[in-house]
Design a protein around this motif. Structure first.
Motif, PDB file in Angstrom:
ATOM      1  N   ASN A  24      25.571 106.901 -15.163  1.00 32.67           N
ATOM      2  CA  ASN A  24      24.832 105.883 -14.391  1.00 32.67           C
ATOM      3  C   ASN A  24      24.408 104.717 -15.282  1.00 32.67           C
ATOM      4  O   ASN A  24      23.232 104.334 -15.344  1.00 32.67           O
ATOM      5  N   THR A  25      25.384 104.118 -15.953  1.00 30.75           N
ATOM      6  CA  THR A  25      25.139 103.045 -16.914  1.00 30.75           C
ATOM      7  C   THR A  25      24.535 101.769 -16.325  1.00 30.75           C
ATOM      8  O   THR A  25      23.987 100.963 -17.094  1.00 30.75           O
ATOM      9  N   PRO A  26      24.592 101.510 -14.992  1.00 26.45           N
ATOM     10  CA  PRO A  26      23.927 100.300 -14.487  1.00 26.45           C
ATOM     11  C   PRO A  26      22.408 100.315 -14.658  1.00 26.45           C
ATOM     12  O   PRO A  26      21.771  99.258 -14.557  1.00 26.45           O
ATOM     13  N   GLY A  27      21.803 101.471 -14.911  1.00 24.89           N
ATOM     14  CA  GLY A  27      20.351 101.594 -14.939  1.00 24.89           C
ATOM     15  C   GLY A  27      19.615 100.541 -15.744  1.00 24.89           C
ATOM     16  O   GLY A  27      18.708  99.875 -15.225  1.00 24.89           O
ATOM     17  N   PRO A  28      19.944 100.341 -17.032  1.00 31.46           N
ATOM     18  CA  PRO A  28      19.194  99.357 -17.826  1.00 31.46           C
ATOM     19  C   PRO A  28      19.311  97.932 -17.293  1.00 31.46           C
ATOM     20  O   PRO A  28      18.314  97.192 -17.291  1.00 31.46           O
ATOM     21  N   GLU A  29      20.498  97.539 -16.850  1.00 36.81           N
ATOM     22  CA  GLU A  29      20.658  96.185 -16.311  1.00 36.81           C
ATOM     23  C   GLU A  29      19.877  96.019 -15.014  1.00 36.81           C
ATOM     24  O   GLU A  29      19.262  94.975 -14.775  1.00 36.81           O
ATOM     25  N   LEU A  30      19.909  97.039 -14.173  1.00 39.64           N
ATOM     26  CA  LEU A  30      19.157  96.978 -12.923  1.00 39.64           C
ATOM     27  C   LEU A  30      17.659  96.868 -13.202  1.00 39.64           C
ATOM     28  O   LEU A  30      16.944  96.097 -12.556  1.00 39.64           O
ATOM     29  N   ALA A  31      17.182  97.648 -14.167  1.00 37.52           N
ATOM     30  CA  ALA A  31      15.748  97.655 -14.476  1.00 37.52           C
ATOM     31  C   ALA A  31      15.276  96.306 -14.998  1.00 37.52           C
ATOM     32  O   ALA A  31      14.100  95.955 -14.853  1.00 37.52           O
ATOM     33  N   ALA A  32      16.163  95.548 -15.609  1.00 42.66           N
ATOM     34  CA  ALA A  32      15.781  94.253 -16.169  1.00 42.66           C
ATOM     35  C   ALA A  32      15.719  93.152 -15.109  1.00 42.66           C
ATOM     36  O   ALA A  32      15.213  92.065 -15.389  1.00 42.66           O
ATOM     37  N   LEU A  33      16.209  93.433 -13.899  1.00 44.91           N
ATOM     38  CA  LEU A  33      16.178  92.429 -12.839  1.00 44.91           C
ATOM     39  C   LEU A  33      14.771  92.363 -12.234  1.00 44.91           C
ATOM     40  O   LEU A  33      14.227  93.378 -11.815  1.00 44.91           O
ATOM     41  N   PRO A  34      14.162  91.172 -12.158  1.00 42.11           N
ATOM     42  CA  PRO A  34      12.796  91.059 -11.623  1.00 42.11           C
ATOM     43  C   PRO A  34      12.658  91.566 -10.188  1.00 42.11           C
ATOM     44  O   PRO A  34      11.599  92.061  -9.803  1.00 42.11           O
ATOM     45  N   ARG A  59      29.090  96.890  -9.339  1.00 42.24           N
ATOM     46  CA  ARG A  59      30.533  96.626  -9.352  1.00 42.24           C
ATOM     47  C   ARG A  59      31.032  96.447 -10.783  1.00 42.24           C
ATOM     48  O   ARG A  59      32.117  96.915 -11.143  1.00 42.24           O
ATOM     49  N   ARG A  60      30.243  95.763 -11.613  1.00 41.11           N
ATOM     50  CA  ARG A  60      30.641  95.508 -12.988  1.00 41.11           C
ATOM     51  C   ARG A  60      30.805  96.807 -13.770  1.00 41.11           C
ATOM     52  O   ARG A  60      31.608  96.885 -14.706  1.00 41.11           O
ATOM     53  N   HIS A  61      30.045  97.821 -13.405  1.00 43.18           N
ATOM     54  CA  HIS A  61      30.113  99.118 -14.090  1.00 43.18           C
ATOM     55  C   HIS A  61      31.049 100.098 -13.390  1.00 43.18           C
ATOM     56  O   HIS A  61      31.087 101.274 -13.753  1.00 43.18           O
ATOM     57  N   GLY A  62      31.786  99.642 -12.399  1.00 39.80           N
ATOM     58  CA  GLY A  62      32.777 100.498 -11.761  1.00 39.80           C
ATOM     59  C   GLY A  62      32.276 101.347 -10.614  1.00 39.80           C
ATOM     60  O   GLY A  62      32.948 102.302 -10.208  1.00 39.80           O
ATOM     61  N   PHE A  63      31.125 101.001 -10.040  1.00 39.69           N
ATOM     62  CA  PHE A  63      30.565 101.756  -8.923  1.00 39.69           C
ATOM     63  C   PHE A  63      30.919 101.040  -7.614  1.00 39.69           C
ATOM     64  O   PHE A  63      30.098 100.368  -6.994  1.00 39.69           O
ATOM     65  N   ASP A  64      32.152 101.223  -7.198  1.00 37.51           N
ATOM     66  CA  ASP A  64      32.664 100.491  -6.038  1.00 37.51           C
ATOM     67  C   ASP A  64      32.122 101.003  -4.710  1.00 37.51           C
ATOM     68  O   ASP A  64      32.259 100.325  -3.679  1.00 37.51           O
ATOM     69  N   ASP A  65      31.521 102.207  -4.707  1.00 36.31           N
ATOM     70  CA  ASP A  65      30.972 102.764  -3.465  1.00 36.31           C
ATOM     71  C   ASP A  65      29.526 102.359  -3.222  1.00 36.31           C
ATOM     72  O   ASP A  65      28.950 102.716  -2.183  1.00 36.31           O
ATOM     73  N   ALA A  66      28.918 101.636  -4.150  1.00 32.23           N
ATOM     74  CA  ALA A  66      27.515 101.240  -3.991  1.00 32.23           C
ATOM     75  C   ALA A  66      27.325 100.474  -2.690  1.00 32.23           C
ATOM     76  O   ALA A  66      28.116  99.592  -2.350  1.00 32.23           O
TER      77      ALA A  66
END
Length: 355
Positions: A215-225, A330-337
């Motif tokens: 679940n590598t999107p976690g850090p990028e998601l957390a940084a979004l206001p 999508r950038r991390h390959g989670f196309d089903d999101a």
């Protein structure tokens, strides 16, 4: 370590466990009963996240720029291939670091094996599977602990770092937020079919691909206001972890069931009765706070409470942040999101409303 007679066939890994993956979790109602009698302990101001909201990991502030994330997860085999079992268990354990918005830094291995039943080669393959995931995450396995056990158990202690301002709890969703789920649902149903020899090659490949995707999107998601709350969907199922989010925010959470991504073929498997015992225990533990529409099918209820092993991130975000959230996935390959619901204010007790 005493190896078994190599002339004798080894048993299937799943035959050694009374439950598999996150379906091994103690039922929510039983866990609440166990924990309610525990004595309150002093909480240091540096402990940013503890046990108060049943969050994914503990978070301890080290300084103004760093907080330590600490978590552990381990379970019995969900598949028979030892390398795949190790990969799934390690991916699942590291997920909790990502779910807090952090980046993993190292892991410790937790290994309990029936050494008179499984060969050293098989046990080694389990550990190598876990190590391969840690390499993919860019972290070392820096130690651990091993014991002889009746059932095969493997997992990790995972440690990570996060900026204190980027810590994302499961309790901070806000009215008006949209909900995004990163992975499709159905791992428990797939594992039940596998254990009974009724999961085909395509289904197995899909299950492995999902459960070993970090679940590598976690850090990028957390940084979004605009991202307010973050968790991952695991043993209590989508409904259970959504309810934890609703309770933390003291809000009502709406799920659009038709929008929830499902693993291919999983609804038909659930209709055939391939469900885990944990699904029923989950419903018994929290079903009174889940409102279902009239005529909601039994197989859909089973999937709603289906225990997910190494499941997807569940994100609560402002509508203005939605495009960025989906772009990160999508950038991390989670196309089903997909967007699967939202958060609304309520004057009643928190609940999950399924539409």
């Amino acid at each position: 370590m005493n190896a078994p007679d190599t002339q004798l066939p080894e048993p299937r890994l799943t035959s050694l466990s009374h439950g598999g993956g996150c379906g091994c979790k103690i039922a929510p109602a039983v866990l609440s009963e166990i924990l309610k009698g525990t004595a309150a302990m002093p909480i240091p101001k540096e402990l940013l996240v503890g046990i108060e909201t049943a969050d994914d990991a503990a978070v301890y502030k080290l300084n103004d720029d760093q907080a330590l994330i600490a978590t552990t997860d381990f379970f019995m085999p969900i598949v028979d291939d030892p390398h795949d079992f190790g990969r799934i268990a390690a991916t699942n354990a590291i997920s909790d670091v990502y779910a807090m918005g952090g980046r993993p830094i190292m892991a410790l291995a937790l290994v309990a094996m029936p050494v008179n039943v499984l060969s050293t080669q098989t046990i080694g393959r389990i550990l190598e599977g876990g190590a391969s995931v840690c390499r993919a995450a860019g972290i070392p396995i820096a130690g651990g602990h091993t014991i002889d056990s009746v059932e095969a158990i493997y997992g990790l202690v995972a440690l990570g770092l996060v900026h204190p301002e980027h810590v994302k709890r499961n309790a901070d969703a806000q009215p008006g937020d949209l909900l995004v789920l990163g992975k499709p649902v159905g791992v428990g149903v797939m594992s039940a079919a596998l254990k009974k020899g009724e999961l085909g090659d395509a289904g197995y490949a899909q299950m492995i691909a999902t459960t070993t995707q970090l679940n590598t999107p976690g850090p990028e998601l957390a940084a979004l206001p605009g991202v307010h709350a973050l968790t991952d969907v695991t043993g209590f199922g989508l409904a259970g972890h959504a309810l934890e989010m609703a309770r933390g925010a003291r809000c009502e959470l709406r799920l659009d069931w038709s929008a929830v991504p499902l693993m291919a073929g999983v609804r038909a498997l659930a209709a055939q009765g391939f469900v885990t015992g944990a699904s029923g225990r989950n419903w018994a533990g929290y079903g009174t706070d889940i409102v279902l529409p009239a005529g909601f099918a039994a197989e859909d209820q089973a999937l709603l409470t289906d225990p997910q092993t190494s499941g997807g991130l569940l994100v609560s975000c402002a509508p203005s942040a939605l495009d960025e959230v989906l772009a990160v996935f999508r950038r991390h390959g989670f196309d089903d999101a997909a967007v699967i619901g939202g958060i609304t204010a309520t004057s009643n007790a928190p609940r999950v409303l399924v539409a």
